[in-house]
Design a protein around this motif. Structure first.
Motif, PDB file in Angstrom:
ATOM      1  N   ALA A  30      24.881  -5.150 -10.899  1.00 60.42           N
ATOM      2  CA  ALA A  30      23.983  -4.089  -9.988  1.00 60.42           C
ATOM      3  C   ALA A  30      23.295  -3.338 -10.924  1.00 60.42           C
ATOM      4  N   CYS A  31      22.219  -2.999 -10.206  1.00 61.14           N
ATOM      5  CA  CYS A  31      21.293  -2.063 -11.281  1.00 61.14           C
ATOM      6  C   CYS A  31      21.669  -0.970 -12.218  1.00 61.14           C
ATOM      7  N   ARG A  32      22.658  -0.266 -11.777  1.00 60.65           N
ATOM      8  CA  ARG A  32      23.217   0.686 -12.878  1.00 60.65           C
ATOM      9  C   ARG A  32      23.732  -0.111 -14.090  1.00 60.65           C
ATOM     10  N   GLU A  59      19.724 -13.399 -14.478  1.00 65.91           N
ATOM     11  CA  GLU A  59      19.846 -13.637 -13.274  1.00 65.91           C
ATOM     12  C   GLU A  59      19.401 -12.561 -12.142  1.00 65.91           C
ATOM     13  N   HIS A  60      19.799 -11.328 -12.774  1.00 59.93           N
ATOM     14  CA  HIS A  60      19.502 -10.037 -11.922  1.00 59.93           C
ATOM     15  C   HIS A  60      18.006  -9.722 -11.809  1.00 59.93           C
ATOM     16  N   LEU A  61      17.444  -9.795 -13.144  1.00 60.50           N
ATOM     17  CA  LEU A  61      16.086  -9.678 -13.390  1.00 60.50           C
ATOM     18  C   LEU A  61      15.142 -10.690 -12.549  1.00 60.50           C
ATOM     19  N   PHE A 110      15.320 -11.451  -9.312  1.00 55.79           N
ATOM     20  CA  PHE A 110      15.117 -11.019  -8.181  1.00 55.79           C
ATOM     21  C   PHE A 110      15.125  -9.393  -7.853  1.00 55.79           C
ATOM     22  N   CYS A 111      15.099  -8.761  -9.336  1.00 53.47           N
ATOM     23  CA  CYS A 111      14.855  -7.348  -9.036  1.00 53.47           C
ATOM     24  C   CYS A 111      13.929  -6.859 -10.011  1.00 53.47           C
ATOM     25  N   ASP A 112      12.615  -6.498  -9.248  1.00 56.41           N
ATOM     26  CA  ASP A 112      11.416  -6.071  -9.882  1.00 56.41           C
ATOM     27  C   ASP A 112      11.823  -4.842 -10.745  1.00 56.41           C
ATOM     28  N   GLY A 113      12.668  -3.671 -10.142  1.00 55.23           N
ATOM     29  CA  GLY A 113      12.720  -2.463 -10.712  1.00 55.23           C
ATOM     30  C   GLY A 113      13.492  -2.641 -12.185  1.00 55.23           C
ATOM     31  N   CYS A 114      14.252  -3.626 -12.186  1.00 48.39           N
ATOM     32  CA  CYS A 114      15.154  -3.847 -13.606  1.00 48.39           C
ATOM     33  C   CYS A 114      14.216  -4.501 -14.480  1.00 48.39           C
ATOM     34  N   SER A 115      13.419  -5.382 -13.953  1.00 49.67           N
ATOM     35  CA  SER A 115      12.427  -6.039 -14.735  1.00 49.67           C
ATOM     36  C   SER A 115      11.355  -5.090 -15.391  1.00 49.67           C
TER      37      SER A 115
HETATM   38 ZN   LIG Z   1      18.045  -4.188 -10.664  1.00 50.71          ZN
END
Ligand SMILES: [Zn+2]
Length: 82
Positions: free
Chosen positions: A8-10, A34-36, A38-43
């Motif tokens: 998860a993002c956290r 993998e999370h990065l 699809f997740c712009d925020g975490c990128s």
């Molecule tokens: Zn994220």
């Protein structure tokens, strides 16, 4: 460290230091990346951490401006899982 579920993002926020220090196990590193995808925020978060490291030469979570961290965490909370 071992992760038996999707990140998860956290989790990303917590793991980013280990990631940048290449301290994650290969499989955890894979999940992190993998999370990065699809997740712009975490990128964005990772980019900012990288910039911080480049600017200060140090890798410390505290180096991230408190306000920025709060804003990111706030943004993460508003998101629903993909
Ligand atoms: Zn994220």
């Amino acid at each position: 460290m071992r992760l038996d579920r999707e990140l998860a993002c956290r989790d990303i926020v917590e793991l980013v230091t280990a990631y940048l220090e290449h301290a994650l196990l290969p499989r955890d590193r894979e999940r992190f990346e993998e999370h990065l995808v699809f997740c712009d925020g975490c990128s964005t978060y990772l980019d900012q951490m990288r910039e911080t490291v480049a600017a200060t030469g140090r890798l410390e979570p505290a180096a991230l401006p408190r306000k920025l961290e709060e804003r990111l965490l706030e943004a993460f909370r508003g998101w629903s899982p993909a």
